[in-house]
Design a protein around this motif. Structure first.
Motif, PDB file in Angstrom:
ATOM      1  N   GLY A   1       0.810  -1.209   0.000  1.00  0.00           N
ATOM      2  CA  GLY A   1       0.000   0.000   0.000  1.00  0.00           C
ATOM      3  C   GLY A   1       0.844   1.259   0.000  1.00  0.00           C
ATOM      4  O   GLY A   1       0.552   2.229  -0.717  1.00  0.00           O
TER       5      GLY A   1
ATOM      6  N   LEU B   1       2.476   1.589  -3.526  1.00  0.00           N
ATOM      7  CA  LEU B   1       1.491   1.975  -4.533  1.00  0.00           C
ATOM      8  C   LEU B   1       1.026   3.413  -4.349  1.00  0.00           C
ATOM      9  O   LEU B   1       0.757   4.117  -5.331  1.00  0.00           O
ATOM     10  CB  LEU B   1       0.295   1.029  -4.481  1.00  0.00           C
ATOM     11  CG  LEU B   1       0.493  -0.369  -5.059  1.00  0.00           C
ATOM     12  CD1 LEU B   1      -0.767  -1.210  -4.868  1.00  0.00           C
ATOM     13  CD2 LEU B   1       0.851  -0.302  -6.540  1.00  0.00           C
ATOM     14  N   SER B   2       0.911   3.856  -3.100  1.00  0.00           N
ATOM     15  CA  SER B   2       0.448   5.228  -2.867  1.00  0.00           C
ATOM     16  C   SER B   2       1.380   6.242  -3.504  1.00  0.00           C
ATOM     17  O   SER B   2       0.935   7.238  -4.074  1.00  0.00           O
ATOM     18  CB  SER B   2       0.308   5.488  -1.366  1.00  0.00           C
ATOM     19  OG  SER B   2       1.572   5.568  -0.731  1.00  0.00           O
TER      20      SER B   2
ATOM     21  N   VAL C   1       1.190   5.775  -7.585  1.00  0.00           N
ATOM     22  CA  VAL C   1      -0.053   6.324  -8.133  1.00  0.00           C
ATOM     23  C   VAL C   1      -0.080   7.843  -7.989  1.00  0.00           C
ATOM     24  O   VAL C   1      -0.516   8.566  -8.897  1.00  0.00           O
ATOM     25  CB  VAL C   1      -1.268   5.678  -7.449  1.00  0.00           C
ATOM     26  CG1 VAL C   1      -2.562   6.375  -7.865  1.00  0.00           C
ATOM     27  CG2 VAL C   1      -1.345   4.195  -7.800  1.00  0.00           C
TER      28      VAL C   1
ATOM     29  N   ALA D   1      -4.445  11.543  -4.144  1.00  0.00           N
ATOM     30  CA  ALA D   1      -4.321  10.205  -4.716  1.00  0.00           C
ATOM     31  C   ALA D   1      -3.678   9.238  -3.722  1.00  0.00           C
ATOM     32  O   ALA D   1      -4.097   8.087  -3.594  1.00  0.00           O
ATOM     33  CB  ALA D   1      -3.510  10.268  -6.009  1.00  0.00           C
TER      34      ALA D   1
ATOM     35  N   VAL E   1      -5.342   5.755  -2.229  1.00  0.00           N
ATOM     36  CA  VAL E   1      -4.693   4.440  -2.345  1.00  0.00           C
ATOM     37  C   VAL E   1      -4.535   3.791  -0.979  1.00  0.00           C
ATOM     38  O   VAL E   1      -4.802   2.595  -0.796  1.00  0.00           O
ATOM     39  CB  VAL E   1      -3.334   4.564  -3.047  1.00  0.00           C
ATOM     40  CG1 VAL E   1      -2.570   3.239  -2.988  1.00  0.00           C
ATOM     41  CG2 VAL E   1      -3.523   4.991  -4.497  1.00  0.00           C
ATOM     42  N   TRP E   2      -4.118   4.576   0.022  1.00  0.00           N
ATOM     43  CA  TRP E   2      -4.022   4.032   1.383  1.00  0.00           C
ATOM     44  C   TRP E   2      -5.384   3.500   1.840  1.00  0.00           C
ATOM     45  O   TRP E   2      -5.467   2.463   2.506  1.00  0.00           O
ATOM     46  CB  TRP E   2      -3.545   5.109   2.341  1.00  0.00           C
ATOM     47  CG  TRP E   2      -2.065   5.363   2.369  1.00  0.00           C
ATOM     48  CD1 TRP E   2      -1.421   6.448   1.861  1.00  0.00           C
ATOM     49  CD2 TRP E   2      -1.045   4.536   2.939  1.00  0.00           C
ATOM     50  NE1 TRP E   2      -0.072   6.351   2.083  1.00  0.00           N
ATOM     51  CE2 TRP E   2       0.190   5.194   2.748  1.00  0.00           C
ATOM     52  CE3 TRP E   2      -1.078   3.312   3.600  1.00  0.00           C
ATOM     53  CZ2 TRP E   2       1.400   4.652   3.181  1.00  0.00           C
ATOM     54  CZ3 TRP E   2       0.133   2.771   4.042  1.00  0.00           C
ATOM     55  CH2 TRP E   2       1.335   3.441   3.838  1.00  0.00           C
TER      56      TRP E   2
ATOM     57  N   THR F   1      -6.285   0.154  -0.066  1.00  0.00           N
ATOM     58  CA  THR F   1      -5.451  -0.997   0.292  1.00  0.00           C
ATOM     59  C   THR F   1      -5.564  -1.378   1.770  1.00  0.00           C
ATOM     60  O   THR F   1      -4.966  -2.367   2.185  1.00  0.00           O
ATOM     61  CB  THR F   1      -3.977  -0.696  -0.025  1.00  0.00           C
ATOM     62  OG1 THR F   1      -3.545   0.488   0.661  1.00  0.00           O
ATOM     63  CG2 THR F   1      -3.783  -0.515  -1.529  1.00  0.00           C
TER      64      THR F   1
END
Length: 281
Positions: A230, A233-234, A237, A271, A275-276, A279
């Motif tokens: 996570g 990805l954060s 993204v 964003a 994402v956080w 996930t």
């Protein structure tokens, strides 16, 4: 009649020595309301150092927001109220500059006018309907994401808040790299900071922020692998979203402005929070 000012340099500034103190003063003095006076000399080498230090300014503001959130949660203020106050404090600590840039950029994009006229729309002191709508939806998304994260546990929520603040300022470092679009105007903050950061240094900052976010997620989540994913990805993204906005604005306005940089920071931070939230198990 005065001559037209020359365009800003196309590449990064010469590799002159900029002391760390001036770089930190530039970053904290321009990006936060903390009692730090920016340096008197705003040349491009100093701006380069300031943009490299931008994530540290985000870390400082994120920790202040984290402290307030922890105190409110200790007082059982409730997740929604805590989220509202956390987002409000985050905006206040940046003097609302990034949100103002987001609103102005939305007005410029929504005006559907040629680049020169759109830039004039962005310089107006008022906020148009597009700016109000985008500003409202962005703040609501941030509040909803933070409130949702509080429901998944305090360590996860506070970690996400700090990491989002850091990556939002890392987006500024990334947007000011040497191969990014040039400034749309020969004056203003955009002309001072655009294309000042060597691309390799911008990549190093992005990598360091991604690594730190992954480690923080692994420590805060019950399942370290999920938290690390996570966190990673954060950042990816967030920077991808900032890059898309950056490129679109450069095509639309003929280059970047300080407002566009602020919009990139807000886009990246929002964003990252989303994402956080997605996930979170």
């Amino acid at each position: 009649m005065n001559a037209t000012p020359p365009p800003p340099p196309a590449g990064p500034p010469p590799a002159t020595r900029t002391d760390a103190r001036s770089a930190l003063r530039f970053a904290f003095g321009t990006l936060t309301v903390l009692p730090v006076r920016p340096p008197e000399r705003w040349d491009r080498p100093t701006a380069r150092g300031g943009m490299l230090c931008a994530p540290l300014a985000g870390l400082a503001t994120g920790l202040v927001v984290c402290l307030l959130s922890w105190l409110l949660l200790e007082l059982e203020a409730g997740a929604l109220l805590t989220a509202v106050l956390a987002v409000a404090l985050g905006a206040a600590l940046s003097r609302g500059l990034h949100l103002d840039g987001l609103a102005d950029t939305a007005d410029g994009l929504g005006s559907r006018r040629p680049a020169a006229e759109a830039l004039r729309v962005m310089k107006r002191s008022d906020i148009g309907p597009f700016g109000v709508l985008v500003l409202l939806l962005t703040v609501l998304a941030q509040v909803a994401a933070v409130a949702e994260l509080y429901g998944h546990g305090r360590p996860r929520a506070l970690t996400a808040v700090v990491c989002a603040a850091v990556v939002s300022r890392a987006a500024l470092t990334w947007a000011c790299r040497a191969d990014a679009p040039p400034a749309a105007r020969p004056d203003g903050m955009g002309a001072t900071v655009t294309r000042t950061v060597p691309t390799g240094a911008a990549l190093a900052v992005a990598g360091a922020v991604a690594f730190a976010s992954a480690v923080a997620g692994a420590l805060a989540w019950d399942r370290p692998a999920v938290g690390a994913l996570g966190g990673l990805l954060s950042v990816l993204v967030a920077l991808a979203a900032a890059e898309l906005l950056l490129r679109h604005c450069a095509r639309r306005f003929g280059g970047l402005t300080g407002d566009v940089l602020g919009a990139c920071a807000e886009t990246a931070g929002t964003a990252a929070l989303l994402v956080w939230t997605v996930t979170a198990p």
